[in-house]
Design a protein around this motif. Structure first.
Motif, mmCIF file in Angstrom:
data_model
loop_
_atom_site.group_PDB
_atom_site.id
_atom_site.type_symbol
_atom_site.label_atom_id
_atom_site.label_comp_id
_atom_site.label_asym_id
_atom_site.label_seq_id
_atom_site.Cartn_x
_atom_site.Cartn_y
_atom_site.Cartn_z
ATOM 1 N N TYR A 149 39.605 13.728 62.444
ATOM 2 C CA TYR A 149 40.023 14.031 63.724
ATOM 3 C C TYR A 149 39.415 15.097 64.546
ATOM 4 O O TYR A 149 39.365 16.311 64.214
ATOM 5 N N ALA A 150 38.833 14.608 65.695
ATOM 6 C CA ALA A 150 38.026 15.698 66.324
ATOM 7 C C ALA A 150 38.974 16.650 67.259
ATOM 8 O O ALA A 150 38.366 17.649 67.549
ATOM 9 N N GLN A 151 40.231 16.068 67.686
ATOM 10 C CA GLN A 151 41.064 17.028 68.544
ATOM 11 C C GLN A 151 41.250 18.107 67.835
ATOM 12 O O GLN A 151 41.905 19.082 68.769
ATOM 13 N N TYR A 152 41.073 18.477 66.675
ATOM 14 C CA TYR A 152 41.655 19.739 66.271
ATOM 15 C C TYR A 152 40.432 20.944 66.286
ATOM 16 O O TYR A 152 40.602 21.907 65.669
ATOM 17 N N ALA A 153 39.300 20.572 66.802
ATOM 18 C CA ALA A 153 38.138 21.457 66.804
ATOM 19 C C ALA A 153 38.371 22.815 67.428
ATOM 20 O O ALA A 153 38.050 23.767 66.934
ATOM 21 N N ILE A 154 38.982 22.742 68.432
ATOM 22 C CA ILE A 154 39.604 23.782 69.097
ATOM 23 C C ILE A 154 40.272 24.883 68.480
ATOM 24 O O ILE A 154 39.721 26.014 68.141
ATOM 25 N N GLN A 155 41.357 24.227 67.824
ATOM 26 C CA GLN A 155 42.286 25.203 66.696
ATOM 27 C C GLN A 155 41.538 25.651 65.755
ATOM 28 O O GLN A 155 41.662 26.945 65.299
ATOM 29 N N GLY A 156 40.329 24.814 65.184
ATOM 30 C CA GLY A 156 39.620 25.245 64.050
ATOM 31 C C GLY A 156 38.662 26.396 64.529
ATOM 32 O O GLY A 156 38.786 27.406 63.703
ATOM 33 N N PHE A 157 38.132 26.729 65.820
ATOM 34 C CA PHE A 157 37.480 27.592 66.088
ATOM 35 C C PHE A 157 38.170 28.918 66.354
ATOM 36 O O PHE A 157 37.645 29.998 66.300
ATOM 37 N N GLU A 158 39.515 28.710 66.794
ATOM 38 C CA GLU A 158 40.295 29.625 67.190
ATOM 39 C C GLU A 158 40.502 30.379 65.772
ATOM 40 O O GLU A 158 40.707 31.723 65.774
ATOM 41 N N LEU A 159 40.525 29.540 64.703
ATOM 42 C CA LEU A 159 40.700 30.465 63.295
ATOM 43 C C LEU A 159 39.463 30.587 62.931
ATOM 44 O O LEU A 159 39.405 31.231 61.418
ATOM 45 N N GLU A 160 38.332 30.648 63.399
ATOM 46 C CA GLU A 160 37.016 31.251 63.025
ATOM 47 C C GLU A 160 36.553 30.388 61.633
ATOM 48 O O GLU A 160 36.061 31.413 60.897
ATOM 49 N N VAL A 161 36.712 29.259 61.799
ATOM 50 C CA VAL A 161 36.389 28.422 60.401
ATOM 51 C C VAL A 161 34.731 28.400 60.632
ATOM 52 O O VAL A 161 34.091 28.491 61.640
ATOM 53 N N MET A 162 34.149 28.262 59.325
ATOM 54 C CA MET A 162 32.668 28.215 59.155
ATOM 55 C C MET A 162 32.008 27.033 59.986
ATOM 56 O O MET A 162 30.844 27.147 60.451
ATOM 57 N N ASP A 163 32.437 25.815 59.712
ATOM 58 C CA ASP A 163 32.138 24.682 60.193
ATOM 59 C C ASP A 163 33.438 23.589 60.312
ATOM 60 O O ASP A 163 34.385 23.745 59.575
ATOM 61 N N TYR A 164 33.031 22.241 61.091
ATOM 62 C CA TYR A 164 34.102 21.449 61.282
ATOM 63 C C TYR A 164 33.382 20.033 61.174
ATOM 64 O O TYR A 164 32.447 19.689 61.845
ATOM 65 N N LEU A 165 33.541 19.344 59.905
ATOM 66 C CA LEU A 165 32.741 18.223 59.721
ATOM 67 C C LEU A 165 33.837 16.760 59.925
ATOM 68 O O LEU A 165 34.880 16.908 59.576
ATOM 69 N N LEU A 166 33.332 16.058 60.646
ATOM 70 C CA LEU A 166 33.983 14.709 60.977
ATOM 71 C C LEU A 166 33.634 13.752 59.945
ATOM 72 O O LEU A 166 32.388 13.279 59.675
ATOM 73 N N LYS A 167 34.649 12.866 59.434
ATOM 74 C CA LYS A 167 34.637 11.738 58.669
ATOM 75 C C LYS A 167 33.990 10.710 59.348
ATOM 76 O O LYS A 167 34.646 10.592 60.575
ATOM 77 N N PRO A 168 33.158 9.790 58.705
ATOM 78 C CA PRO A 168 32.815 9.880 57.532
ATOM 79 C C PRO A 168 31.453 10.895 57.459
ATOM 80 O O PRO A 168 30.704 11.026 58.566
ATOM 81 N N ILE A 169 31.430 11.785 56.615
ATOM 82 C CA ILE A 169 30.632 13.004 56.385
ATOM 83 C C ILE A 169 29.396 12.480 55.428
ATOM 84 O O ILE A 169 29.589 12.285 54.513
ATOM 85 N N SER A 170 28.264 12.630 56.336
ATOM 86 C CA SER A 170 27.005 12.185 55.500
ATOM 87 C C SER A 170 26.362 13.455 54.656
ATOM 88 O O SER A 170 27.081 14.572 54.881
ATOM 89 N N TYR A 171 25.641 13.344 53.587
ATOM 90 C CA TYR A 171 25.409 14.422 52.837
ATOM 91 C C TYR A 171 24.371 15.197 53.617
ATOM 92 O O TYR A 171 24.321 16.540 53.392
ATOM 93 N N GLU A 172 23.555 14.782 54.346
ATOM 94 C CA GLU A 172 22.712 15.721 55.231
ATOM 95 C C GLU A 172 23.529 16.586 56.202
ATOM 96 O O GLU A 172 23.223 17.646 56.053
#
Length: 233
Positions: A84-107
């Protein structure tokens, strides 16, 4: 921290957990300490063995990853893994290190893990500090070199970073960013402005002239600002 980054996966989807476990096995500097299907399992595991990094899903039964993260006093660093991309802003408010959207590639996973490695390696160096930071700008992480920053302007929940050749907008606050900047290089001159001390060309009353720009000095900060600028080595 040891040479390896200790980590835990938390995701309610068995297939997703298995995929992340496979990625972690391929990365020599990650040390998987557990794989949980919900935050209750995660909480129990953290009580037994604190870790450096969480790979944390957001939408899960009982508690979301965001709700759980807000309950922790001193949380590990977090990389969100979500569909779910819509939680990205909340994630960055919590100062997460990164935000990976599924399906997640190895790269993409490796890129996030490498960012974590750089963070922990730098943190482990006595007296060391980064010469840059990464900020989310227009949906991408941009590397901002401290030496390139002329000044930063706060605009409620956003900041504008003024470089010589461009202006970059990021979802953050002056207070949050100021904590990440080296105190010897930057000073807050106003509730809405932070400036690079060595970028100041001229002081004219309550205005700082920085290249083609003017930045205000507030009355409450004027004394400390003037002392800092005039006594700078």
């Amino acid at each position: 921290m040891s040479d390896k980054i200790s980590c835990i996966i938390t995701d309610d989807e068995p297939y997703a957990r298995k995929g992340l476990e496979g990625y972690i096995e391929k990365i020599s500097f990650l040390d998987l300490k557990g794989s949980c299907e919900d935050v209750l399992q995660l909480n129990s595991l953290l009580e037994q063995e604190p870790v450096d990094l969480l790979f944390l899903d957001i939408q899960m039964p009982l508690f979301t990853g965001i709700e759980f993260l807000k309950t922790l006093r001193n949380p590990p660093k977090v990389i969100f893994t979500t569909a779910y991309a819509q939680y990205a802003i909340q994630g960055f408010e919590l100062e997460v290190m990164d935000y990976l959207l599924k399906p997640i590639s190895y790269e993409r996973f490796l890129k996030a893990a490498t960012k974590a490695k750089e963070y922990f390696s730098l943190k482990a160096r006595p007296g060391a500090s980064a010469a840059y930071l990464f900020l989310k700008v227009n949906g991408k992480f941009e590397k901002i070199v401290f030496a390139d920053i002329l000044f930063i302007e706060g605009m409620e929940n956003y900041i504008a970073i003024q470089l010589k050749d461009k202006r970059m907008i990021s979802y953050s606050t002056i207070k949050s960013l100021l904590e990440k900047l080296p105190a010897t290089q930057f000073i807050q001159t106003h509730k809405s402005y932070v400036v690079g001390i060595d970028k100041i060309d001229r002081i004219d009353g309550n205005l700082l002239h920085i290249w083609k720009h003017q930045v205000p000095i507030s009355k409450s900060l004027r004394k400390v600002v003037m002392e800092t600028i005039l006594n700078q080595r």
